[in-house]
Design an enzyme around this catalytic site. Sequence first.
Site, PDB file in Angstrom:
ATOM      1  N   LYS A 119       0.816  -1.207   0.000  1.00  0.00           N
ATOM      2  CA  LYS A 119       0.000   0.000   0.000  1.00  0.00           C
ATOM      3  C   LYS A 119       0.856   1.266   0.000  1.00  0.00           C
ATOM      4  O   LYS A 119       2.046   1.244   0.303  1.00  0.00           O
ATOM      5  CB  LYS A 119      -0.986  -0.028   1.172  1.00  0.00           C
ATOM      6  CG  LYS A 119      -2.101  -1.051   0.934  1.00  0.00           C
ATOM      7  CD  LYS A 119      -3.181  -1.038   1.969  1.00  0.00           C
ATOM      8  CE  LYS A 119      -4.297  -2.000   1.561  1.00  0.00           C
ATOM      9  NZ  LYS A 119      -5.355  -2.112   2.587  1.00  0.00           N
ATOM     10  N   ARG A 126      -3.378 -10.640   4.433  1.00  0.00           N
ATOM     11  CA  ARG A 126      -3.789 -10.556   3.029  1.00  0.00           C
ATOM     12  C   ARG A 126      -2.631  -9.921   2.265  1.00  0.00           C
ATOM     13  O   ARG A 126      -2.283  -8.765   2.501  1.00  0.00           O
ATOM     14  CB  ARG A 126      -5.063  -9.708   2.908  1.00  0.00           C
ATOM     15  CG  ARG A 126      -5.602  -9.591   1.490  1.00  0.00           C
ATOM     16  CD  ARG A 126      -6.876  -8.742   1.472  1.00  0.00           C
ATOM     17  NE  ARG A 126      -7.428  -8.641   0.130  1.00  0.00           N
ATOM     18  CZ  ARG A 126      -7.077  -7.715  -0.765  1.00  0.00           C
ATOM     19  NH1 ARG A 126      -6.160  -6.804  -0.452  1.00  0.00           N
ATOM     20  NH2 ARG A 126      -7.621  -7.698  -1.964  1.00  0.00           N
TER      21      ARG A 126
END
Length: 287
Positions: free
Chosen positions: A231, A266
């Site tokens: 991210k 994840r």
Amino acid sequence: MTREGLHPEKPKYWQCGQYQLELSHPLVMGILNVTPDSFSDGGRFTSVMQAVEAAQLMIEQGADIIDVGGESTRPGSDEVAPSEELSRVLPVVQELVVRNIVVSVDTRHAEVARACVEAGASIINDVSGFRDSNMVEVARGCGAGLVVMHMLGEPKGMQLAPQYEDVVKDISRYLCGQAQMLEEAGIAHERICIDPGPGFGKTTDHNLSLLRATRQLSELGWPLMVAISRKRFVGEITGVAKADERVFGSVTGACYAAAHGAAVARVHDVAATAQAFRMLRAIQEAS
């Protein structure tokens, strides 16, 4: 609102349809985006078989779950019509299910979730946190595992100016409230996992605060997911501009979370994460 005292023991498993996933060690959820525009891997898989082969490789590398997404929810993204999203994900879900893979569908649309669960998907991963009553009805009508995620608003504007009084307390309250709502709707506690949603309406400081609060979040009563892989804030901290080069920062964050109680990671980089988790587990068991 917290759940401490109502479910005081650490969850031992996560019930996902026919699969009872043991939580004695952190699970690895491999990300499979069948989209043209996801922030890291959009456009990589232009055919069903390419996607299936990528999923099979992740399983061989150590993934316990494959999370299939057909709509990019990166900051600023536009909503995809459910019919288009379904045309992307359903054929992949069907192919993975027949290979006895634990399949998660990453969607905020009830019709997509329903069709995928009917096709054999074992988990509904809802970035909108089951705010849609139709999605709650889908959850009630099946036995799938559920990921309740926090997102501030909608993807289009969630990163414009995110603000909280206290990010950890605010998001803990939200996750507890949504999970309790699902349980009051008749959904078993053992089916629910929570995700604070790093990057979904949070600044870098917010994301770091949530990561540092992993132990606190993991003690709310449900399995906790860590989902920081590649991210933007990882890039801002590490100085790595290209998303697919943020492997080391992503794995470090996942290991920190796993060491402090996170139950599921994840990730895009399955092999690196699975290797790191094996090392972490050996260290913990030796102590």
